[in-house]
Enzyme design. Sequence first.
Site, mmCIF file in Angstrom:
data_model
loop_
_atom_site.group_PDB
_atom_site.id
_atom_site.type_symbol
_atom_site.label_atom_id
_atom_site.label_comp_id
_atom_site.label_asym_id
_atom_site.label_seq_id
_atom_site.Cartn_x
_atom_site.Cartn_y
_atom_site.Cartn_z
ATOM 1 N N GLY A 15 0.700 -1.032 -0.061
ATOM 2 C CA GLY A 15 0.121 0.324 -0.095
ATOM 3 C C GLY A 15 1.250 1.146 0.298
ATOM 4 N N SER A 16 0.432 2.221 0.345
ATOM 5 C CA SER A 16 1.303 3.319 0.206
ATOM 6 C C SER A 16 0.810 5.119 1.126
ATOM 7 C CB SER A 16 2.153 3.927 -0.758
ATOM 8 O OG SER A 16 2.531 3.157 -1.033
#
Length: 815
Positions: A249-250
Amino acid sequence: MDGHGRTRPLLRRAALIGAALLAATAAAPQASAATAAADRGPSGGGLSAVIRYTENGIPHILAQDYAHLGFGTGWAQAADQACVLADGFVTVSGERSRWFGPDAATDGSLSSASRNLTSDLYFKGVREAGTVEKLLAAPAPAGPTRDLKELMRGWAAGYNAWLAQNKITDPACKGAAWVRPVTAVDVAARAFAVSVIGGQGRAVDDIAAAQPPGGPAALGAGPATDPAETAAAAEAARAFFDTGRYDMGSNAAAFAGSTTASGHGLLLGNPHYPWQGGRRFWQSQQTIPGELNVSGGSLLGTPVVNIGFNEKIAWSHTVATGTPVNLHQLTLDPADPTAYLVDGTPEKMTRRQVTVQVAGGAPVSRTQWWTRYGPVVTGLGPGLPLPWTAGTAYALNDPNAANLRGSDTALAIGRARSVAGIQDALKRTQGLPWVNTIAADSAGGTLFTQSQVLPRITDELAARCSTPLGRATYPASGLAVLDGARGDCALGSDPDAVQQGVFGPGKAPTLRDAPYAENSNDSAWLANAETPVTGYERIWGSLATPRSLRTRGAVEDVSAMAAKGGLTVADLQKQQFANRVPAGDLAAADAAKACAALSGGAATASDGRQVDVSAACAVLAGWDRTADTASRGALLFDRFWRKLTASTPAKDLWLVPFSAADPVHTPRTLNQAAPGIGRALADTVAELAAAGIAPDAPLGEHQFVVRGGQKLPVPGGTEALGVWNKIEAPWNAAAGGYPEVVHGSSHIQAVGWDGTRCPVARTLLTYGQSSNPNSPHYADQTRLFSQERWVTSRFCERDILTSPQLKVVLPRERR
């Protein structure tokens, strides 16, 4: 110290670097020979590089051209990560069963395969079909550029040279026979695996399991048509493609010059990736004088910088919501279940016979079945079965299986000089398979764009060609299931697309030069909450739907920062480690009130026991709403919130429901009467008591990693809490709580400019450069992360030369 005292060490370092540069220059006449020998193998050109190491083992790689740069990069990656890299090459060669046994679990770095045999059947099939070689042979822009091919050739040579000239000390593969030299095709095969990891790579078990039906069972279950079945399939597809459930993710945020103290842009990148295995990042600076000068993080085995910065731009990526695949429902020939009809004409499936060597046993052979659309699959995860019956089968279309351009995109971005240049790089190369791009530049510009490779599924095509199953899955998840029997349901292509059957870059959701641009793995809609991005097809992501708590918290924080103005890199650093818990801000006070209202201070646990929860009420009320390591109450709320949200639907949890008119602040107001609250409190208090953990124990005492025998507290929190500094760690009460991080914050960068030619950058690689416990860089940055400290980037030559830990290495091939 006087001026001469300061100057003498600098002159000594400068002389050392001068000697290194002379050595590099002496190798220059061999460059043409290296090019001429490209087809003779990775060691044909006598490659070399100059590597200057600074603090925390970060290499600054200097080379005369792309082949030599690749050589230095491969050498330096091998020095830090030889075992992890070698393990990945075993994977993409389809040899895990040979070395590690067929039934052992893979590490999940390069596919979703549940065991080595299915991993090998897939990757061996890819290799035997010549898939990677065909992609390498395609002319640019559809195929990789000459510069990238040179980088891959050089990377293989550098990796091989390090193996030949050094002894491995990492116990993970010391003396192992499976550590071997590689070729440029192996490097490309690893890039292919990364490209398809969101598509074919997530269906490896289902590709291996697909076999034609036989006997009476073949007349069994067909495609889902019952409303309950299609509703269940829609939910399964939504869950399968939910970016919040990925181990990648981020967060990323870009700020325009109008919001900063300097008038230049700012970029904060916080990718969430695995802490172990082949999807770790690795830091470096790559320099070809006059051609390329870029610093940042590379995925292991990649010869380019994937996220980073140069003198003028900084960029990061976040995992995007675009659904990277679609299904074609096949109508089979009644006389042959391995033939399917297109406009009434039978078309035979392509049969691939794949044989895998197995440790301690006979080779295993399986048949895979491929169609014009892609491989036949039996499902997408356990929740979405796709049975192959006498009349129906399903084929998976993954356009990234024809995309080996991702590293070209990274290389082109690294050479860009503005956010407009980044957009141009994305349009020319079109190589990003499953990420958004968020960027800022020194002129004060910002960019958000979801320029990823997606099947060209328009809403019109989905409405016209979806099967009953597709009519359920497409609105829910963007997964189209098209009628494969109709030629008029072909995907077509956009005129600006470099590949057939995908969207051109002109259709990508994009936002330029907004005061801020932010993404936390939700769709493009709220990249800027004041200027929502709209008008895109469903396959790109949803519109006007609830956002994750991490997105809501991030938009709140980032928009407030932009409104305040006067921002600096220090403000980005504060945001990274604010460790605010949005779920706590929304619910902790009401949960404490609901706790205090319980009769006799007791609640009924899931097993029927009455549990005294009174001590927890005060802890929740007094908690500071952060996931700092010293925070008392964070662990209690974390365990409570996971249990509550797992057992209570959102509609029963909140008094104020979601509103598309106020998506950042809804839903809200915890329903204190929700029956799940008391049960979750009782279960949490009982769980902590059984583990010997006090309700007010500091988070860092029970969320930690152990490196070199030292216990390092870890700040941050899980996806469910919405913390920017995301940390995912399996619960292990017997080991003290959360004793190891599996994924979360990884290569963090806070970048800006101050008017000089040197960017102002702070970085942090949370798990360090090396997986080798014998390396000094195994845990050095993990200790910094534990202490919420940063590394000051050394980008310009004067900064590299003045490093007190400067070390120069001059690797070269020995022939």
